[in-house]
Design a protein around this motif. Structure first.
Motif, mmCIF file in Angstrom:
data_model
loop_
_atom_site.group_PDB
_atom_site.id
_atom_site.type_symbol
_atom_site.label_atom_id
_atom_site.label_comp_id
_atom_site.label_asym_id
_atom_site.label_seq_id
_atom_site.Cartn_x
_atom_site.Cartn_y
_atom_site.Cartn_z
ATOM 1 N N PRO A 242 45.562 32.032 37.830
ATOM 2 C CA PRO A 242 45.905 31.963 36.408
ATOM 3 C C PRO A 242 45.523 33.229 35.674
ATOM 4 C CG PRO A 242 43.911 30.757 36.851
ATOM 5 C CD PRO A 242 44.413 31.230 38.177
ATOM 6 N N ARG A 243 45.739 33.195 34.371
ATOM 7 C CA ARG A 243 45.387 34.333 33.555
ATOM 8 C C ARG A 243 43.884 34.493 33.453
ATOM 9 N NH1 ARG A 243 49.006 33.177 28.388
ATOM 10 N NH2 ARG A 243 49.876 31.376 29.452
ATOM 11 N N THR A 244 43.459 35.635 32.898
ATOM 12 C CA THR A 244 42.038 35.954 32.872
ATOM 13 C C THR A 244 41.229 34.897 32.151
ATOM 14 O OG1 THR A 244 42.586 38.299 32.908
ATOM 15 C CG2 THR A 244 40.357 37.699 32.232
ATOM 16 N N SER A 245 41.709 34.423 30.997
ATOM 17 C CA SER A 245 40.951 33.425 30.238
ATOM 18 C C SER A 245 40.800 32.131 31.029
ATOM 19 C CB SER A 245 41.643 33.142 28.898
ATOM 20 O OG SER A 245 42.975 32.682 29.121
ATOM 21 N N ARG A 246 41.863 31.718 31.693
ATOM 22 C CA ARG A 246 41.790 30.511 32.506
ATOM 23 C C ARG A 246 40.876 30.719 33.707
ATOM 24 N NH1 ARG A 246 47.389 28.076 33.982
ATOM 25 N NH2 ARG A 246 45.969 26.518 34.817
ATOM 26 N N ARG A 247 40.894 31.932 34.252
ATOM 27 C CA ARG A 247 40.006 32.221 35.371
ATOM 28 C C ARG A 247 38.542 32.128 34.948
ATOM 29 N NH1 ARG A 247 42.870 37.484 38.239
ATOM 30 N NH2 ARG A 247 44.637 36.356 39.155
ATOM 31 N N GLY B 243 37.385 30.345 32.479
ATOM 32 C CA GLY B 243 37.099 28.925 32.287
ATOM 33 C C GLY B 243 36.897 28.193 33.599
ATOM 34 N N LEU B 244 37.742 28.520 34.594
ATOM 35 C CA LEU B 244 37.602 27.899 35.911
ATOM 36 C C LEU B 244 36.275 28.286 36.548
ATOM 37 C CD1 LEU B 244 38.724 26.400 38.408
ATOM 38 C CD2 LEU B 244 39.802 28.562 39.089
ATOM 39 N N GLN C 110 42.919 24.867 44.570
ATOM 40 C CA GLN C 110 41.602 25.023 43.968
ATOM 41 C C GLN C 110 40.716 23.796 44.193
ATOM 42 O OE1 GLN C 110 42.351 25.947 39.872
ATOM 43 N NE2 GLN C 110 43.126 28.003 40.303
#
Length: 720
Positions: free
Chosen positions: A11-16, A18-19, A144
């Motif tokens: 995913p995008r950086t922000s989602r990464r 968060g993950l 994931q």
């Protein structure tokens, strides 16, 4: 392997971010559930550990911490066996960066603080293992959710839990295993030679870290496992790419690709060895003095009292898979994880799953020991005699955890991947495994555990089988979460019962109140003979003892203090009874570190009435040096220092260098004239200096070469 297969884009950086944060919270929560309840019940006993952690690694860590806080780098240990090399002992792990950082950050130099910091170090390594396993599974294009569950199953396996209370180095090796395999996979996928070399250097750095952990046996297991992974992954990838109708093309591909893999492994081994030179060079010198490197071990050291033979009965095969073959019958990963690993038979990418099934066989070969081929090879190559082949269970647990991720991945796999043969094989193996687990849990338990640990795998197996036969149950994500939660809950329940059983076994030896007392070096001219082999606990009070426990004791000293019965026979324990039976050695060492004699040949040494014990006063003592004052000598005498004669010792008398002469072949002495003298003995090993120079030089080369190679790659790409 192809470069685009190494890692999915994600995913995008922000989602990464968060993950990543969610994974950290989930991992911490799982570790909290695994260890919080046992800590609440057992208190400090769990943190202090048991067996080797209590009687060997804990005292060694405290001694290291105390010396660092005193401003001294400890090259020598004067507290056991009339002195032993400390930095040269691989299991001291003094050059392992996280362990060194732990020692520096341990604010209070007390035994209790050292144990607490070891426990914190283990938890940090478990988090590192979880992240590494997750990324490794993702590199193999697993989703994931299954990847994260597999990471938790690996970190929470009984193979790791057992080591949490006994060997912190094993937990550290657990952390670096997935990272090393991940870097090797990355290196093997690079199309450019500069990139291959760069990632090979990174692999060497990670391998060097694992070597510095200080268990040569585990290092050899890691090397065999890594080589097996690279060649299995490569060979199956070649099979997939090559055309069956063109064997010449297949051989050409094989030759071309193997030429890329061998250099990677060679660079990894060479760089890892050079970076670990600060430990390896002194350890190689110590190997020449240790009986463990030169003679056969005693039966007590090498024989496994309860090894499982997977060929005598079918149930034994599954016990060897579900539990590792150890003296306590400890489960390896648990029934739920094992059943999910069996479900990898149904995965759509059977070639990839086959790699980890083969890796599991490699690990089991090492676990079961000789005469199995890989275990025999490791035993032949090992610099020290190997004991406890079940230590390879950590690598088996990793393979099973990754296979479990493949099994969970089949929740979303196309239905065409589920053949009748695969489902039948999974069902047959699953029923047999549950039968083996039932026999161990209910019919012949070694310690009290709730029957739920058998019920949960049964539920996992039933629901999964219904899910497969029913062409997917509705709400596959919910079914996945339920099965994963049951497998993890089983591990938590096992962990609670298992940890309590392990720690309470050794709780009679623990006295946490004593461990909170700071220790100072004694100036008494005394060395004790302990009552039992766990006299290493005397290290907590910095009390020198004759006997104790150390796998790498100097052979000549052990033979001297134990008598002829121990000649040319490795045994890491020296009991008080052995010392007392060897009358000459007991007389020689008899409660003193220093004495005066008029001759150095023969037994016993001569004590003189005009040289009373009060004439010798220890003025200063530390890890690597000691100063003694001899006063009122009426005649020339030899000052005998009852410390192991080993390369690196020097002496001075009244500030001037003095030659050291051997005393009874194992001790050291200096000649003194009449009058009063100040004598100083100091230890500074040339092999330690050489090892540091090689290690620091190699580290500088690697740190310079990696960015240079990266710059060269970018320049080449810009030209294209």
């Amino acid at each position: 392997m192809h470069p685009e297969d190494v890692m999915s884009r994600g995913p995008r950086t922000s989602r990464r971010i968060g993950l990543f944060l969610a994974m950290i919270v989930g991992a911490v929560g799982f570790l909290f559930l695994l260890y919080a309840m046992p800590v609440q019940r057992l208190g400090m006993l769990l943190i202090l550990g048991r067996a080797d952690l209590w009687g060997y690694f804990g005292p060694m860590a405290f001694y290291f911490d105390h010396a660092l806080h005193g401003g001294e780098w400890p090259e020598w240990n004067p507290l056991l066996f009339c002195g032993t090399p400390f930095t040269a002992n691989p299991q001291a792990a003094v050059y392992y960066p996280p362990h060194l950082l732990r020692g520096l950050l341990t604010v209070w130099a007390t035994p209790a603080a050292s144990f607490l910091s070891i426990f914190a170090l283990e938890l940090a390594h478990l988090l590192l293992a979880i992240m590494g396993t997750f990324l490794f599974c993702r590199a193999h294009r697993l989703s994931q959710g299954p990847s994260f569950v597999a990471a938790l199953l690996y970190a929470g396996s009984a193979a790791v839990t057992f080591r949490m209370v006994q060997h912190w180095q094993f937990v550290a090796m657990t952390a670096w295993l997935p990272w090393l395999l991940l870097v090797l996979r990355k290196a093997a996928c690079q199309p450019a030679r500069a990139a291959v070399l760069r990632w090979g250097l990174v692999a060497g750095a990670v391998f060097g870290l694992s070597v510095l952990i200080g268990f040569p046996q585990l290092t050899l297991y890691l090397a065999v496992y890594s080589v097996a992974y690279v060649f299995l992954e490569r060979s199956l990838d070649i099979r997939a790419a090559a055309s069956p109708s063109s064997p010449a093309s297949f051989r050409l591909r094989l030759r071309r690709l193997m030429r890329a893999d061998v250099p990677i492994l060679a660079v990894m081994g060479l760089v890892g060895g050079l970076l670990a030179a600060p430990m390896l060079v002194p350890a190689a010198e110590l190997a020449g003095y240790s009986a463990r490197a030169k003679t056969i071990a005693s039966d007590e050291e090498l024989l496994n009292p309860k090894a499982l033979n997977p060929f005598t009965h079918p149930v034994d095969l599954f016990q060897a898979l579900i539990y590792y073959p150890g003296s306590h019958g400890i489960r390896l990963v648990g029934g739920g994880c094992f059943l999910l690993a069996l479900a990898a038979l149904l995965h759509k990418n059977r070639r990839q799953a086959a790699v980890f099934f083969c890796l599991l066989l490699v690990a089991l070969d090492l676990c079961l020991g000789a005469p199995f081929p890989l275990a025999s090879l490791v035993s032949a190559l090992a610099p020290f005699k190997i004991a406890g082949p079940e230590r390879a269970s950590l690598f088996a647990a990793f393979a099973l955890a990754v296979l479990a991720a493949h099994g969970l991945e089949t929740m979303w796999a196309p239905l065409r991947a589920r053949t009748v043969f695969g489902v039948s094989l999974f069902a047959a193996f699953g029923v047999t495994a549950l039968g083996a687990l039932l026999e161990w849990v209910v019919l012949d338990p070694e310690y009290e555990v709730t029957p739920i640990v058998w019920v949960l795998p049964c539920l996992c197996f039933t629901i999964y089988l219904v899910h497969v036969l029913g062409n997917r149950l509705p709400g596959a994500r919910l079914v996945f979460l339920f099965i994963a939660a049951m497998a993890l809950a089983e591990q938590v329940l096992w962990g609670h019962a298992f940890l309590e059983f392990l720690v309470r076994q050794d709780s009679s030896r623990l006295d946490p109140a004593v461990l909170r007392v700071p220790a100072e070096w004694s100036r008494e001219n005394a060395r004790e003979t302990g009552e039992h082999w766990l006299e290493n606990a005397k290290m907590f009070s910095l009390t020198p003892v004759i006997n104790g426990y150390d796998p790498l004791v100097v052979e000549a000293v052990r033979q001297f203090i134990s008598g002829p019965d121990s000649a040319h026979r490795y045994n890491r324990r020296v009991y008080a009874e052995e010392v007392l039976r060897a009358e000459h050695s007991h007389q020689a060492v008899a409660g003193r570190r220093f004495w005066l004699a008029d001759r150095l040949a023969g037994m016993p040494p001569i004590f003189h009435a005009d040289d009373p014990p009060g004439g010798l006063s220890i003025m200063h003592a530390s890890a690597d040096a000691i100063t003694v004052e001899a006063s009122g000598l009426t005649e020339a005498r030899y000052l005998v220092f009852a410390e192991t004669a080993y390369p690196g010792w020097s002496a001075s008398v009244d500030g001037r260098p003095a030659p050291i002469v051997p005393a009874w072949e194992v001790f050291q002495a200096v000649s003194l004239g009449p009058g009063s003298h100040t004598v100083r003995f100091a230890f500074h090993s040339p092999s330690v200096v050489l090892g540091r120079a090689i290690g620091l030089g190699s580290l500088g080369v690697v740190c310079l070469a990696v960015p240079v190679l990266l710059w060269y790659e970018r320049r080449q790409r810009s030209r294209v």
